[in-house]
Structure formats: structure tokens, C-alpha cells
Design an enzyme around this catalytic site. Structure first.
Site, short mmCIF file in Angstrom:
data_model
loop_
_atom_site.label_atom_id
_atom_site.label_comp_id
_atom_site.label_asym_id
_atom_site.label_seq_id
_atom_site.Cartn_x
_atom_site.Cartn_y
_atom_site.Cartn_z
N SER A 59 0.83 -1.21 0.00
CA SER A 59 0.00 0.00 0.00
C SER A 59 0.87 1.26 0.00
CB SER A 59 -0.94 0.00 1.21
OG SER A 59 -0.22 -0.18 2.40
N ASN B 281 2.12 1.66 -3.66
CA ASN B 281 1.19 1.66 -4.80
C ASN B 281 -0.14 2.37 -4.59
OD1 ASN B 281 2.90 -0.08 -6.47
ND2 ASN B 281 2.41 -1.67 -4.99
N TYR B 282 -0.56 2.59 -3.34
CA TYR B 282 -1.90 3.13 -3.12
C TYR B 282 -1.95 4.39 -2.27
CZ TYR B 282 -3.65 -1.18 -5.17
OH TYR B 282 -3.91 -2.20 -6.05
N LEU B 283 -0.85 4.72 -1.62
CA LEU B 283 -0.85 5.89 -0.73
C LEU B 283 -0.12 7.06 -1.38
CD1 LEU B 283 -0.03 4.13 2.66
CD2 LEU B 283 -2.26 4.81 1.80
#
EC number: 5.6.2.1
Length: 767
Positions: free
Chosen positions: A721, A724-726
Site C-alpha cells: 500500500s 502503490n496506493y498511498l
């Protein structure tokens, strides 16, 4: 020297009225005496002093000649006045020279020598000596000779000392400011050292400050050296035997190479799985000669033991390598990286992520993949497509080979591509995550997620309305979108049966993957999920949902078998089209990115306490990160060494507690002594003991925080995360706001990847 000067002075005063020629003789004797002393010193000095000596001799000659001409002229009165002035200068010079000799002596004691500067003699000598009380110590007058003086040469040993000190300070990581600023101005070396980091900063390409290319254009110039292929197979030594049905059998090179792939995995769980063994044996037989095929018909009769032991011994030998051998391998790898690990893109040197082609081996897959055990064949130059610019030098293929194709496509970001044989998927050689292309892609991703923030409430209101739609397709789409939003589920792609592992996403959920509970654990309308998600990672969750969602799910499951699709009127194509209609660029991944980033930001605000120290703040950050990882189902198996590392950490905590208890006892004893003694010394001891206790308390707290952090994260993968997502700007802003070093959150590779965010975000940034 000073005694001689006084003697000479008195001699001049006594014989003032004597003949001119006698005076000159005495004067010259005095001068020669001084000159001899200087000559002794100058034998030890450098070439510059020799130059000064020659000037001194020349000045003496000039002086003699001038004296003769002046005496011949007969202008004695004028001559006498001049000598008065010259004598004054001479006296001043002798005083300065005397003080200079003392200074030289002192400098020698301090570890460096400074050659004495001998000035040119005055053109004439005087006869008048002023009274002693009028003579005052003066600063050495600067004349034309001083212009030739070079302090850099004199302070050679100072520079060496300063260099050594600077190096020692740099090793400690504490570069202090030099005490003498004037010295730094004269010495160029420290200035150069200070400028080096600035040069490194200048070399970093701040692409985010430049104008972006038109839509679709990825680069204007691209040049690289191509891929590095796997080394050719080296046959096993004759001492390593393969047995079939108890008998030694010599395998052909191709068959032997594939056999070694299995031997290397002999102790692994994979080689016990039936599907793995079946796929391996089938592909292995394709590499055998006809004779080998006739003999080897049963994998169970094959004995790979000696092969396996040989590779284990090789692994152990690599571990036992000497420092020199390891250094040699490291140097070879660095040489390879230097040649093939970089490309030139738009006049900038960019790092390539994976410039080596994967070697042949056996496919493993994740979970119970139906193709595990199949042979991944060796990739050859004839399989490779090269991508570079038209005006770039095309990389040369290995001798005797040629590339499959050379392209000049600046609308794609890959440098090299090929098709792998297991699933027919295309593999790429791409740029490093720290490159401009990757950074721009990340930036764009987070900016799209920020745009969703502006319209997410409208989208949520829309799908709530759609729960009541008369059309079943719309209801299913609305419930699926609710799951993607609330649970951060992936959309799920359609797959061919038997080609991949049985993993599902939101749109491909089956009836067997959920259970409905009108009431569970004191909560109403609970949906229980249990399925394999991406990478065959199990998703198990019990979630209370809104009543209308629960009723719709009951409706969707009516008259269906466990293997039937839950959303039978929906697929990823329909869902993605609907998402694009709601917002340009919107996908299920954008929802995951938005929810992950907004969750991190909210959690950081709730968990961070202003009065906490740095380790406690880092624990708060990791807890916020863990909340996101749980939301996105980023799980991992506990590391094999987890129990051992926790035991080691616990033993450190216990030892630190004992040290702290001892320190507290020492403090108590010191306080008791201070009450009795009541002197300054005992007070200092008390203060020292207090500081020791505080230091140990901080160290203990750090260890306990570390233990808590490890325990809480043993089955959670925080890195996925985080990378890639934060939105990294949330993290950077938090670090800047609370004074947490960015190095404590991002490692070096991550800092390079998010250089744009570190440079761009300030402490007030809001997602």
C-alpha cells in the site's frame, strides 16, 4: 642576533664622526654576519627562500655601487640627510626581523615551519640613530617583495591537517564548521568538498518542474544497450550422477539442464504436488532424446539426490567465499550494471529496472496454479523486440544472432519485450521506479484519485438510488460499486478456466463466496466474504452492510447454485464503462487509491499526538499504514524467522529492564548521599545518574515500540500500500509537520521513487 644588533648600534653611535670608509666597512661586516646566519636557515627552506637570497645579494651589490657614485659626487650634506631616513627604516626592519625569528620558532613548535622572508636592503645606509625611547615595535611593512609571497605554500601542513580533520568529521557524519574562516578562504580543498553535494543535487532531473509532453508522447530520444541474457548451461561434473531405477544414467545436455531445475527444488513443497510433478515430467520428456524417452517413463524412479547435494554444496561454498572473491563478483556486477543498467532518455541518464532476461526454470505460480511445474524455456535474441528512437544506435545482438524486431515507438515506455511460453503473456524491460516515466504515471494516478474526492459524494448518492432500480442489471452494478468503494475490492477480470489460478474479484464473485447473516456478533445485516483474491491471497471478512444492500444480495442469490455468479448480469467491461461515465479516468483501482490515501490521512490525524517522541510517532504512522493494508487486504505469511527474532528482541528488552533497575538504584543511592554531603560534587553525580536513567528509559521504550510494531504487522504487508496506493505527499507533509525524518518512513529506494513528492509537498498538503 639581538645582542649583535645592540653592539652594532653602540658602535655606530661612538664612531659617528669617523671616516666614511671605516663606517661602511663596519656596516658591511655587520650585514655579512647577519647574512651568514640567514644562509644557514635557508639551507633547510624551500626554493623560494633561495630566490630571496639571490635578491639580497643583488641588493648588496647595488648598494655598494650606489655608495661609490654618491661619495664621488661630494654632496655630503644631502647624503647625510638621506642616511638619517635610511637608518630609521633599517632599525624598524631589524625589530620586525627579530620578532619574525621568534614567530618562526613558535611555528616550528606547532608542527610547521615558515621560511623567513628576507627583504631587500635599503639603497643607502644612514649615520644618524634616533634615541631608543622613540623606537616602537611596528607591524612588518608591506613592500613590493611581499606581493610575491604565497601563503598557500607556507601553510602546506595546515592544509593536510585540515583535510584529515574534515575526513574524520565526514566519517562521523558531523561536519563541523572550521574555526578559522580566513584559512578556509585561502585553502581551496574544503570549498570543493562543500560543493560536491550541490553538484549531486544538480544532477537529479527535476522533471516535475518541466513542461509535460503532449498526450501520448512518452519520450523524444531513447538509446540503450539491450538486455543481458542468461549465461549458457554448464554441464555437471562427471562425479555427480543421475540414477534411474537404481542405475546410473548419463543424460543429454538438454535433458540434464531441465533435470537440474527439478533437483534445485527437491526439498521444496512444490515437488510434492501432483500437478507440479505431472507438468514437469511432461515438459522434461520433450527435451529428452528418443533413447532417453524410452528408458525414463516414470518420475518416481528418478533419483536427483546427488544433483541436489551438489547444488546445496555450491550454495554453501558461495556463503563461505572470501572477501576478495565476493568483492570480485561485486565488481563484475557493477561493471555489468554500468554498461547495461542505464539508458539515455531525452538527454538524461535513466536507470533500467530489470535489464537481465529471466533464466530458464520451472514455473511455480501462486496458490494452486494449474500450470505449475511447466518449463520456462530459455529466451533467445530471436525472441526479443527492441524499442529505441530512430536516431539512436540500435543495440547489437550477441554474435551469430539477430533481434526478432526493432521498433521506434515513442508512445510506449518499454525498452525490450518478448512473449513468455507458459501463459503467452508479454514481458517487458522497463525503467526504474525512480525514472521520469514512472514518476509521472504515479503523480497522474494520485491526481486522478484527488479528482474523485470532489465528486465521490455524488457517485455514492447515485449508487444508493440505483439499489432501488427496477432493472436487475442496474441494481447489481450499484451493489458491486458499493463493495468496491466500501471494501476496496478489485473489479476482477474474466479468465479462461484451467489457464490460471481460481482467483476472483468483485464482478466474478460466486454464490459460494458469501454468506448472509441477518444478525451476527451483535451486528445486523452482516455479509461474510471468503474467497481467493489476487496472487491467491485469501480474503476473509465479516462486514455489516446497509439493509437495502443485504436485501438485494438475498435477491441475487435466489434459485442459484454455489458455483453460479453472484452478479450474473454484470462483468468488468460493463462496470468500467459505467465508471468512465461517472468521471473521466475512473476505474476500480482509482477507488482503491482514493480510499487508501484518504484513510491514511484520517488515521494520521487521529493517531498522532503532538507531545509524542519520534519512535512513538513512527508507531502511529505504521498503525495508520496497517489500517490501509487491512482495507486493501495486503496480507503476508509470517516470516520464517519471526519467532526467533521476537525472542531475541524480548531478551534485549529484559536486559534493558535490568539495566534500568540498576540505574534507578544507583540514582536512589546518589540522592541519599547528596542529602548527607550537600556539596557540588554529589549534586553532579545525581544529575549524571538522572540522565543515565532517562537514556535507558528511552532505549527501553524504543525496544518495546519495536516489539509491538513487529507483532501487529507480522501478517500485514505494509509495503504494498505504501508504494502503490498511498499518495506519498501525505506522508511527506506529515513528516515535515511533526519533524519526523523522512528516512524513518521511506528507505533510499522509496525516497528515489518519490523524489517528486518530497520536493513538492509542504506540511500543509491535503489529499
Amino acid at each position: 642576533m639581538s645582542g649583535d644588533h645592540l653592539h652594532n648600534d653602540s658602535q655606530i653611535e661612538a664612531d659617528f664622526r669617523l671616516n666614511d670608509s671605516h663606517k661602511h666597512k663596519d656596516k658591511h661586516k655587520d650585514r655579512e654576519h647577519r647574512h651568514k646566519e640567514h644562509k644557514k636557515d635557508k639551507e633547510k627552506d624551500r626554493e623560494k627562500s633561495k630566490h630571496s637570497n639571490s635578491e639580497h645579494k643583488d641588493s648588496e651589490k647595488k648598494h655598494k655601487e650606489k655608495e661609490k657614485t654618491k661619495h664621488k659626487d661630494g654632496s655630503s650634506e644631502k647624503h647625510k640627510d638621506k642616511h638619517k631616513d635610511r637608518d630609521k627604516e633599517k632599525r624598524k626592519e631589524e625589530k620586525v626581523r627579530a620578532s619574525g625569528d621568534a614567530k618562526i620558532k613558535k611555528e616550528k613548535e606547532n608542527g610547521f615551519s615558515s621560511p623567513p622572508q628576507i627583504k631587500d636592503e635599503p639603497e643607502d645606509d644612514g649615520y644618524f640613530v634616533p634615541p631608543k625611547e622613540d623606537i616602537k615595535p611596528l607591524k612588518r611593512p608591506r613592500d613590493e617583495d611581499d606581493a610575491d609571497y604565497k601563503p598557500k605554500k607556507i601553510k602546506t601542513e595546515d592544509i593536510k591537517k585540515e583535510k584529515k580533520r574534515k575526513l574524520e568529521e565526514e566519517e562521523d557524519g558531523k561536519l563541523r564548521k572550521p574555526k578559522n574562516k580566513d584559512k578556509d578562504k585561502k585553502v581551496p580543498e574544503p570549498d570543493n568538498k562543500k560543493k560536491k553535494p550541490k553538484k549531486e543535487e544538480e544532477q537529479k532531473w527535476k522533471w516535475w518542474e518541466e513542461e509535460r509532453y503532449p498526450e501520448g508522447i512518452k519520450w523524444k530520444f531513447l538509446e540503450h544497450k539491450g538486455p543481458v541474457f542468461a549465461p549458457p548451461y554448464e554441464p555437471l561434473p562427471d562425479s555427480v550422477k543421475f540414477y534411474y531405477d537404481g542405475k546410473v544414467m548419463k543424460l543429454s545436455p538438454k535433458a540434464e539442464e531441465v533435470a537440474t531445475f527439478f533437483a534445485k527444488m527437491l526439498d521444496h513443497e512444490y515437488t510434492t504436488k501432483e500437478i507440479f510433478r505431472k507438468n514437469f515430467f511432461k515438459d522434461w520428456r520433450k527435451e529428452m532424446t528418443n533413447e532417453e524417452k524410452n528408458i525414463i517413463t516414470n518420475l518416481s524412479k528418478c533419483d536427483f539426490t546427488q544433483m541436489s547435494q551438489y547444488f546445496k554444496a555450491q550454495t554453501e561454498a558461495r556463503k563461505q567465499m572470501s572477501k576478495e572473491e565476493k568483492l570480485k563478483i561485486k565488481e563484475e556486477n557493477e561493471k555489468l550494471l554500468k554498461e547495461y543498467g542505464f539508458c539515455i532518455m531525452d538527454n538524461h541518464k535513466e536507470r533500467i529496472a530489470n535489464f537481465k532476461i529471466e533464466p530458464p526454470g520451472l514455473f511455480r505460480g501462486r496458490g494452486n496454479h494449474p500450470k505449475m511445474g511447466m518449463l520456462k524455456r530459455r529466451i533467445m535474441p530471436e525472441d526479443i523486440i527492441i524499442n529505441c528512437s530512430k536516431d539512436a544506435k540500435v543495440p547489437s545482438p550477441p554474435p551469430g544472432h539477430k533481434w526478432k524486431e526493432v521498433r521506434h515507438d515513442n508512445k510506449v515506455t518499454w525498452l525490450v519485450s518478448w512473449t513468455e511460453n507458459i501463459q503467452g503473456s508479454i514481458k517487458y524491460i522497463m525503467l526504474n521506479p525512480s525514472s521520469r516515466i514512472k514518476g509521472e504515471k504515479d503523480w497522474q494516478k494520485y491526481e486522478t484519485a484527488r479528482r474523485l474526492k470532489k465528486c465521490v459524494d455524488k457517485i455514492r448518492n447515485q449508487y444508493r438510488e440505483d439499489w432501488k432500480s427496477k432493472e436487475m442489471k442496474v441494481r447489481q452494478r450499484a451493489v458491486a460499486l458499493y463493495f468496491i468503494d466500501k471494501l476496496a475490492l478489485r473489479a476482477g477480470n474474466e479468465k479462461e478456466e484451467g489457464e490460471t489460478a481460481d482467483t476472483v474479484g468483485c464482478c466474478s464473485l460466486r454464490v459460494e463466496h458469501i454468506n448472509l447473516h441477518p444478525e451476527l456478533d451483535g451486528q445486523e445485516y452482516v455479509v461474510e466474504f471468503d474467497f481467493l483474491g489476487k496472487d491467491s491471497i485469501r480474503y476473509y471478512n465479516k462486514v455489516p452492510v446497509e439493509k437495502r444492500v443485504f436485501k438485494n444480495l438475498q435477491l441475487f442469490m435466489e434459485n442459484k447454485q454455489p458455483e453460479d455468479d453472484l452478479f450474473d448480469r454484470l462483468n468488468t467491461g460493463i462496470l468500467n464503462k459505467h465508471l468512465q461515465d461517472l468521471m473521466e479516468g475512473l476505474t476500480a483501482k482509482v477507488f482503491r487509491t482514493y480510499n487508501a490515501s484518504i484513510t491514511l490521512q484520517q488515521q494520521l490525524k487521529e493517531l498522532t499526538a503532538p507531545d509524542e517522541n519520534i519512535p512513538a510517532k513512527i508507531l502511529s504512522y505504521n498503525r495508520a499504514n496497517r489500517a490501509v493494508a487491512i482495507l486493501c487486504n495486503h496480507q503476508r505469511a509470517p516470516p520464517k524467522t519471526f519467532e526467533k527474532s521476537m525472542m531475541n528482541l524480548q531478551s534485549k528488552i529484559d536486559a534493558k529492564k535490568e539495566q534500568l533497575a540498576d540505574a534507578r538504584r544507583d540514582l536512589k543511592s546518589a540522592k541519599a548521599d547528596a542529602k548527607v554531603m550537600k556539596d557540588a560534587k554529589t549534586k553532579k553525580v545525581v544529575e549524571s545518574k538522572k540522565k543515565a536513567v532517562q537514556r535507558l528509559e528511552e532505549q527501553l521504550m524504543k525496544l518495546e515500540v519495536q516489539a509491538t510494531d513487529r507483532e501487529e504487522n507480522k501478517q500485514i504487508a505494509l509495503g504494498t500500500s505504501k508504494l502503490n496506493y498511498l499518495d506519498p505527499r501525505i506522508t511527506v507533509a506529515w513528516c515535515k509537520k511533526w519533524g519526523v525524518p523522512i528516512e524513518k518512513i521511506y528507505n533510499k529506494t522509496q525516497r528515489e521513487k518519490f523524489a517528486w513528492a518530497i520536493d513538492m509537498a509542504d506540511e500543509d498538503y491535503e489529499f
